[in-house]
Structures are given as structure tokens and as C-alpha cells.
Design a protein around this motif. Structure first.
Motif, mmCIF file in Angstrom:
data_model
loop_
_atom_site.group_PDB
_atom_site.id
_atom_site.type_symbol
_atom_site.label_atom_id
_atom_site.label_comp_id
_atom_site.label_asym_id
_atom_site.label_seq_id
_atom_site.Cartn_x
_atom_site.Cartn_y
_atom_site.Cartn_z
ATOM 1 N N GLY A 388 1.722 6.067 -4.245
ATOM 2 C CA GLY A 388 0.550 5.232 -4.506
ATOM 3 C C GLY A 388 -0.622 5.485 -3.575
ATOM 4 N N HIS A 390 -3.010 8.777 -2.111
ATOM 5 C CA HIS A 390 -3.287 10.209 -2.181
ATOM 6 C C HIS A 390 -4.461 10.541 -1.273
ATOM 7 C CE1 HIS A 390 -3.915 14.268 -3.572
ATOM 8 N NE2 HIS A 390 -5.190 13.990 -3.784
ATOM 9 N N ARG A 403 -7.205 7.724 -1.660
ATOM 10 C CA ARG A 403 -7.185 6.849 -2.830
ATOM 11 C C ARG A 403 -5.899 6.047 -2.814
ATOM 12 N NH1 ARG A 403 -7.725 10.526 -6.967
ATOM 13 N NH2 ARG A 403 -5.477 10.654 -7.313
ATOM 14 N N SER A 405 -3.443 3.186 -4.996
ATOM 15 C CA SER A 405 -3.135 2.491 -6.251
ATOM 16 C C SER A 405 -3.041 0.995 -5.960
ATOM 17 C CB SER A 405 -1.805 2.983 -6.829
ATOM 18 O OG SER A 405 -1.885 4.355 -7.158
ATOM 19 N N THR A 449 -11.098 3.544 -9.537
ATOM 20 C CA THR A 449 -10.400 4.110 -8.375
ATOM 21 C C THR A 449 -10.700 3.250 -7.150
ATOM 22 O OG1 THR A 449 -12.214 5.576 -7.671
ATOM 23 C CG2 THR A 449 -10.677 6.428 -9.321
ATOM 24 N N MET A 478 2.609 -3.181 -2.770
ATOM 25 C CA MET A 478 2.969 -2.768 -4.125
ATOM 26 C C MET A 478 4.137 -3.588 -4.649
ATOM 27 S SD MET A 478 0.817 -0.404 -5.020
ATOM 28 C CE MET A 478 1.581 0.491 -6.372
ATOM 29 N N SER A 482 3.391 -5.787 -7.946
ATOM 30 C CA SER A 482 3.785 -5.032 -9.131
ATOM 31 C C SER A 482 4.531 -5.929 -10.106
ATOM 32 C CB SER A 482 4.652 -3.836 -8.751
ATOM 33 O OG SER A 482 3.916 -2.898 -8.013
#
Length: 482
Positions: A388, A390, A403, A405, A449, A478, A482
Motif C-alpha cells: 500500500g 509505493h 504514494r 493507498s 492519488t 489499513m 479496510s
């Protein structure tokens, strides 16, 4: 006497000024200050202190200044030290040469002759050496009070408020927030062009060109702004990329504004800094005699990190000197600091092989660049191990712009709270770890993004710890949303 309506209110003030959004941390600044007070008051936190990771102030982060620069500056500030045997002879020689060019040999004078007449030829000589002999005319060089003032000065020349359409500035996204604020203050409009994150933050010139007809319906496009090496992205443009941008500027009649303040900070494998000036001249007279270019450099960034001395320069290419000489009038209100200006001179002409200070200067420079290269490698390695997150290769400057997520549930929660999703992310990180980052929306980012900017200036072991805390937090974040 009857009460009259107040002349200066939020509604009546210059609305362009209201559009400025500095500082880049926004609400994180307020919350970080509150947490600092809470820690001092003994309120329990999961951490014992805040960890600022958001700015590029090298010396505030513990980096020592270059010995040669500070020794020469010390000698110029207090010439009695020239009698001391604690300074190498080349520092004394350099200081004596500078003092001869100052009014009454004093850094406390305004020294307009030194700043306007003595320094430009020295800067032009540096540019010519840097660009492998491409000529630089001292008359086209102006000393500025750092990069921020240079940006403001150039835009003050370009933006014409009497034109029917507002001046349009093509700005890369992500960008350094100074540009958005300067554009707002000047009454211009920003026209974004998105860098290709999936291809290492390259620039898609065809995509820019396709967007221009729509932009010209609401503004008078005049400027193509480029930041190389990149802040916040850490990219370094290839020569082919620069050539394509110059072709675009020629075809579309755009002035290129090249922010090259990190030109000395290139450390990634295979990365090479090419100045726009050099590439422009290598493309031949069709371009070198027609395309208008303005480039800036500063001692605040690069390898010196002398943020507090506020000195830099602007070079104008293919622009009538009568135009930019107007800046001399504007600069009478903002004279560059003399100590910063003389340090600019020293940095652009450092010790040479055989000089007593050469080995020390070379060692300090190489150590800095080697450390940045190692920290860039570590940053990429640790962040890219986290599902998640990058992080593209970091080739230059002082930052990473990974980046992240963010789950849909967290995005909806951010919307409910009136926050951008990456603001919510950075707030949660702050509360959990004490780490203070810049959220990506302050720099602009492609729709959908999310990013954060982190500096590479912490010592290596501390940086490793910070990055590991971020990745552990990301896993918890996350799992929670999630």
C-alpha cells in the motif's frame, strides 16, 4: 462623529493575498503545536517527543555548514580575525579579496556596487564553467534574496493585470507550494500539468500540449515552470525530457522558468543534472536565440543549506535587459543580505586542488552526497516493502514523495470531517507516532492519488526508525479502515 465602515477587512482586502496557503502543513501545524504543549504538561502520549520530517532546512536538522564558507564569512564579518593563525591561508586570501570590493571593507554597508556590479560577473563565470563553456553575460544576471524572492520578482515582471485575460502559468504537479502561493499573490492562474508517477515522475510533453487549447480559453498562457531536480518528488530530468520541453516552449511561445536550486544535489544512480541553459544552446540558434528562459539558484538549498542567509541569483536568457533591469528598482525595497551574497560568491567558486582548504571542502561535499544517496536507497527499500506504499527512485534534492493507498472507509471519514484523505492519514500518524509529515495535497497530486513528503535529512539510523514506524502505522491504518 458617525461610525464609518472599516476600510480594511477580510472582505475588502486583496483577495489574491487571501488565496495564499502557506504554511504547507496547514492544520497539522496547529495540532503539532497542541501536542507539544500537551507533552510539556505531562499528558500521556504513545511517544515522548515530536519528530519533524517535513522541511528541508538542513542545518536545523543537524547538518554542519561547510567549513570554508563559514570561515570566509567569519573573516569578512570580523576582519580582525585575519591576524589569527587558526584559519587556512586560502580563506584569508579569499576574505581579503571580498573585503576590497565592499564599501569601506564592511559587510554592514548596503554595498550596492558589490551586489549589482562585482557579483554578476563571478556568477556568470560559474554558469559558464557549469555549462561547459556556454557563454553567460553578467548583464543578464541579478542577485536575489534567495529563491523565494526570485520567484516573486520574476512573476512581478511577467504578470500584467491590465490584460483582459489573467496570466497563465503552467506548473508541474506535484509542485513546491511556494509557486501556488506566488501565483495567487500575483493575480495569475495556475494551469497544471501532471508528472507521470508510474514512469518515475517523467513529463509527458504530448499530454501538456493537448491541454493547452482549453487552458487558453480562460487565461493568457505565458510561462512553463519546471522544477529540476524535483521538489517534492526527487526526480532529475533527463536531457531528452529537457529537449522536449524546450521544443514545446518554442512551438507554443512560452517563457521557461527553470527552478534549479537543487542542481548540486544529484546523487541517484545514473542521474545527471543538465541545466536548461546548456541544453538550449546545444539545440542550436533556432532555439538558443529565440526561446526565453529564466533560471534561478540559491544557497538555501543545494549542498550548502544556508537557509538563513537568503541569497541566490536569477539568469535571464533572450530577454531585453531593459525589461529585467526594472528589478533593480524593485530590489531597492529588498536588498539581498551582504553576508549571504558573499557566501554565494564563495560557494560558486570553492577551493581548488592544491588549496589548503580543498581536501576538507571535497570531503564535506562528498560525505553529504553519499549520505543522501544512502538515505534515498534506504527510504525506497523500507517504504516499498509496505503493502500500500509505493516510493519512486529518489535521484536528487532532499525529499521522497511516496504514494499511499487509503481505504474507502477512511476516505469517507475524511470527507465527513472536512479533510483531505491524506490529511486524515497524516493526522492519524501524528497522533500515533509523533511523526510530522507533509500531506501530498499541499503539493498537488493526480486525482484519486494520495501522498506524503518526507525529508531525507535525519541521520541514517534515525531515518530507518522513522520509516519503520511509518510502515507499521500504515499496516495498522489499513487494518482499521479496510
Amino acid at each position: 462623529m458617525a461610525l464609518r465602515k472599516k476600510l480594511l477587512t477580510l472582505e475588502s482586502m486583496n483577495q489574491s493575498v487571501r488565496g495564499a496557503k502557506v504554511p504547507i502543513l496547514g492544520s497539522l501545524t496547529i495540532r503539532a503545536a497542541e501536542i507539544q504543549r500537551e507533552i510539556q504538561e505531562g499528558i500521556h502520549k504513545p511517544f515522548t517527543q515530536l519528530t519533524p520530517c517535513f522541511f528541508g532546512d538542513m542545518q536545523a536538522m543537524g547538518h554542519k555548514p561547510f567549513t570554508f564558507l563559514r570561515q570566509v564569512a567569519s573573516l569578512c564579518t570580523y576582519p580582525e580575525l585575519l591576524e589569527s593563525d587558526q584559519f587556512p591561508e586560502d580563506t584569508k586570501t579569499r576574505a581579503q579579496a571580498i573585503l576590497k570590493n565592499l564599501d569601506d571593507g564592511s559587510v554592514g554597508s548596503y554595498n550596492p556596487r558589490y551586489i549589482a556590479q562585482i557579483l554578476p560577473p563571478k556568477i556568470a563565470s560559474f554558469i559558464q564553467r557549469r555549462d561547459n563553456g556556454v557563454p553567460s553575460n553578467p548583464r543578464n544576471v541579478i542577485v536575489s534574496s534567495g529563491a523565494s524572492q526570485a520567484v516573486l520578482s520574476v512573476l512581478s515582471l511577467i504578470v500584467n493585470g491590465e490584460e483582459e485575460l489573467k496570466t497563465g502559468i503552467l506548473l508541474p504537479v506535484p509542485y513546491y507550494p511556494l509557486y501556488m502561493d506566488t501565483i495567487a499573490l500575483s493575480g495569475a492562474v495556475m494551469v497544471p500539468y501532471y508528472m507521470d508517477e508510474d514512469c518515475g515522475w517523467t513529463i509527458n510533453v504530448n499530454s501538456i500540449q493537448k491541454s493547452l487549447p482549453a487552458a487558453r480559453k480562460h487565461c493568457n498562457l505565458k510561462v512553463l515552470c519546471v522544477i529540476n531536480p524535483g521538489n517534492p518528488t526527487g526526480h532529475v530530468l533527463t536531457r531528452d525530457n529537457i529537449t522536449a520541453l524546450i521544443h514545446l516552449a518554442a512551438e507554443e511561445n512560452l517563457l521557461i522558468f527553470a527552478d534549479e536550486v537543487y542542481q548540486a544535489n544529484v546523487f541517484g544512480p545514473g542521474a545527471v543534472f543538465h541545466s536548461f541553459k546548456k541544453v538550449l544552446y546545444e539545440m542550436g540558434p533556432k532555439y538558443s536565440e529565440q526561446v526565453q528562459l529564466v533560471s534561478i539558484n540559491s544557497i538555501s538549498k543545494g549542498i550548502s543549506g544556508e537557509c538563513g542567509f537568503r541569497a541566490g541569483y536569477i539568469e535571464f536568457v533572450n530577454i531585453d535587459p531593459a525589461v529585467f533591469e526594472v528589478l533593480y528598482l524593485l530590489k531597492s525595497f529588498n536588498v539581498p543580505p551582504v553576508i549571504g551574497s558573499l557566501m554565494l560568491e564563495v560557494l560558486l567558486d570553492p577551493p581548488q586542488p592544491g588549496d589548503p582548504s580543498y581536501e576538507t571542502f571535497l570531503r564535506e561535499k562528498q560525505t553529504l552526497l553519499n549520505n543522501l544517496a544512502e538515505k534515498a536507497r534506504i527510504t525506497e527499500e523500507i517504504l516499498n516493502q509496505a503493502p500500500g506504499i509505493h516510493c519512486n527512485p529518489i535521484l536528487g534534492a532532499l525529499y521522497a514523495f511516496p504514494r499511499v493507498s487509503i481505504p474507502d472507509r477512511a476516505i469517507r471519514l475524511a470527507q465527513d470531517r472536512g479533510l483531505e484523505p491524506d490529511d486524515l492519514y497524516c493526522h492519524a500518524l501524528l497522533e500515533d507516532t509523533g511523526i510530522v509529515l507533509c500531506s501530498g495535497n499541499g503539493f498537488g497530486q493526480a486525482p484519486g492519488t494520495y501522498h506524503f513528503r518526507i525529508t531525507l535529512l535525519h541521520p541514517i539510523d534515525e531515518l530507518k526508525s522513522i520509516l519503520q514506524k511509518i510502515t507499521h502505522f500504515h499496516a495498522r491504518f489499513m487494518a482499521e479502515y479496510s
